[in-house]
Design a protein around this motif. Sequence first.
Motif, short mmCIF file in Angstrom:
data_model
loop_
_atom_site.label_atom_id
_atom_site.label_comp_id
_atom_site.label_asym_id
_atom_site.label_seq_id
_atom_site.Cartn_x
_atom_site.Cartn_y
_atom_site.Cartn_z
N ILE A 173 0.84 -1.20 0.00
CA ILE A 173 0.00 0.00 0.00
C ILE A 173 0.87 1.25 0.00
O ILE A 173 0.56 2.25 -0.66
N MET A 174 1.98 1.21 0.72
CA MET A 174 2.87 2.36 0.78
C MET A 174 3.42 2.70 -0.60
O MET A 174 3.40 3.86 -1.03
N LEU A 242 -7.04 -4.83 7.04
CA LEU A 242 -6.31 -6.00 6.57
C LEU A 242 -5.33 -6.50 7.62
O LEU A 242 -5.22 -7.70 7.87
N THR A 243 -4.59 -5.55 8.24
CA THR A 243 -3.63 -5.97 9.28
C THR A 243 -4.36 -6.56 10.49
O THR A 243 -3.91 -7.55 11.07
N PHE A 244 -5.49 -5.95 10.87
CA PHE A 244 -6.27 -6.48 11.99
C PHE A 244 -6.77 -7.89 11.68
O PHE A 244 -6.75 -8.78 12.55
N LEU A 283 0.36 -6.65 17.05
CA LEU A 283 -0.83 -6.04 16.47
C LEU A 283 -0.81 -4.52 16.65
O LEU A 283 -0.96 -3.75 15.69
N VAL A 284 -0.58 -4.08 17.90
CA VAL A 284 -0.58 -2.65 18.19
C VAL A 284 0.52 -1.94 17.42
O VAL A 284 0.30 -0.88 16.82
N GLU A 285 1.72 -2.53 17.42
CA GLU A 285 2.84 -1.87 16.77
C GLU A 285 2.71 -1.83 15.26
O GLU A 285 3.12 -0.86 14.61
N LEU A 286 2.12 -2.88 14.67
CA LEU A 286 1.94 -2.86 13.22
C LEU A 286 0.86 -1.88 12.80
O LEU A 286 0.93 -1.29 11.72
N ALA A 290 1.65 0.99 10.37
CA ALA A 290 0.84 1.25 9.18
C ALA A 290 0.51 2.75 9.08
O ALA A 290 0.64 3.36 8.02
N ASN A 291 0.07 3.32 10.20
CA ASN A 291 -0.23 4.75 10.21
C ASN A 291 1.03 5.58 9.98
O ASN A 291 1.00 6.63 9.32
#
Length: 579
Positions: A173-174, A242-244, A283-286, A290-291
Amino acid sequence: MKKLLVYLKAYTKETILAPLFKMLEASFELIVPLVVASLIDKGIATSDTSHIIRMSLVLVLLAAVGFCTSITAQYFAAKASAGFAKDVRHALFNNIQSLSYSQIDELGTSTMITRMTSDMNQVQQGVNLTLRLLLRSPFIVLGAMIMAFTIDVKEAMIFAVTIPLLSIVVFGIMLWSIPKYKLVQEKLDKVLNLTRENLDGARVIRAFGSEEKEKEVFFAQNEELAKLQKHVGSVTALMNPLTFAILNLAICYLIYTGALTVQAGILTQGSVVALYNYMSQILVELVKLANLIINITRAVACGNRIQALMDIKPVMENGQESFDTFVKEDDFIVFDHASMRYPGDAEDSLSDVDLHIKKGQSIGIIGGTGSGKSTLVNLIPRFFDLSDGNIYINGKNVKDYDLEELRNHIGIVPQKAVLFKGTIRDNMKWGNNEATDEDIYAALEIAQAKDVVLGKDGKLDHMISQGGKNLSGGQRQRLTIARALVRKPWILILDDSASALDYVTDYNLRTAIRNMKDAPTTFIVSQRTASIKNCDQVVVLDDGKVVGVGTHDSLLDNCDIYREIYDSQFKTAKEAANE
């Protein structure tokens, strides 16, 4: 964008300490699941109250230390990013100031404002987030995976599969969004340019009843911007869900296999909880990563736009010569077959101009619209460079002078009278920051503006609004002329700067300038023959060429174009009077 990072060198200490303290915080965070596992397996499972208390205190200590290191990291990141943005903004402004008139016109005001404000804010935010999270998030992701392997290799394989899948989503996406954000900023430039034009020309738009037409044009441009932003936003918005989804599926599988290993006696309950906590940390760090990637993408796109503007170098090279004393009084200013063509034009705006001007002379310049009058006088302070020929001032080529040194000896009053928000005194001191009130009043008197100031409350302390909107056109023109006179210039350029003055005030102004002690060499650009007929020389321009040079009387006899201009202004009036 890479070239901009050189401005971080002044904040090397902060750029090292910010991520360092963030990684310290991350290290303490990676210890937490092991402490929780110990609390469950050795404390709760065996009802060891003292162990529970000790582990609880360790958790509190880890939280306190993590808080302190996080605050410290935030401080250093903010200091570095704010300082970096300040230095880049300063360098960008300096570069814009060094560009020629033609380069500034080609770039457009709205583009430069967008890059100085919106783009710069995005870059500053990107630097701040990068220093705080770029190392921290990957460190925790990899650290959590390594810690998982220390607990159980088989269960840790879930991490080894999940993290590459997430990386594909994030970086895919980036890579797609970086060029799209550049397009968004370009569309924003167009909207801002349209807004600026409408605000500047609000009176004209309303006078022609074109409000609805302009609204439609603005709506179309704004709609294009909104559609592109929605498109980019819809794709980048897929990152979080998607990551979640991938991580939650991984967590479900981890809990399922963990339950089987606990039942088989391979792992303890505390170990499974620790694995779950490590997966939650990932999860939190990804999500943060992502943000962060989205913000970095925007920052890179904006940084590239800023860098593109900074890479534009002035087409005019600065000279080194000073402007100290008069050495060529007979030919003080010489146009030696000077020609000038604006970038992109097919023809010269000025062609083969040959003039010899003595020190202290007054030179009138007249001609039809588009004949090159303003271009001619703008060559003297070197706002533009010649395409052919040369200009000499005081015996030296104008290209050899230091630009600041040259312009410090020239007083310029442009066609559009520009005043700045502040007191009258502040505006006058633009001409000479060391000027006393006596110097200012002397210049105001010559410019026929003393009565304007004395009639205002506060006199020199009277506040002028932005652009001088609280003054009439004639008052603005007289004050800008006074501002140019305050610096006591050797050369004075009045570029159609008395168009709003009545004939009596215009005559008194010209007489006062001519009677000045050590009167400057004065160029008067005007459409009125009455304003220039008493000049020592009058230059007549037509389609960029000099078609007549001489006194008023000689030009009436020898120059058809000058005679036509004169007759159009005076003969008709005389005939009407006779009738």
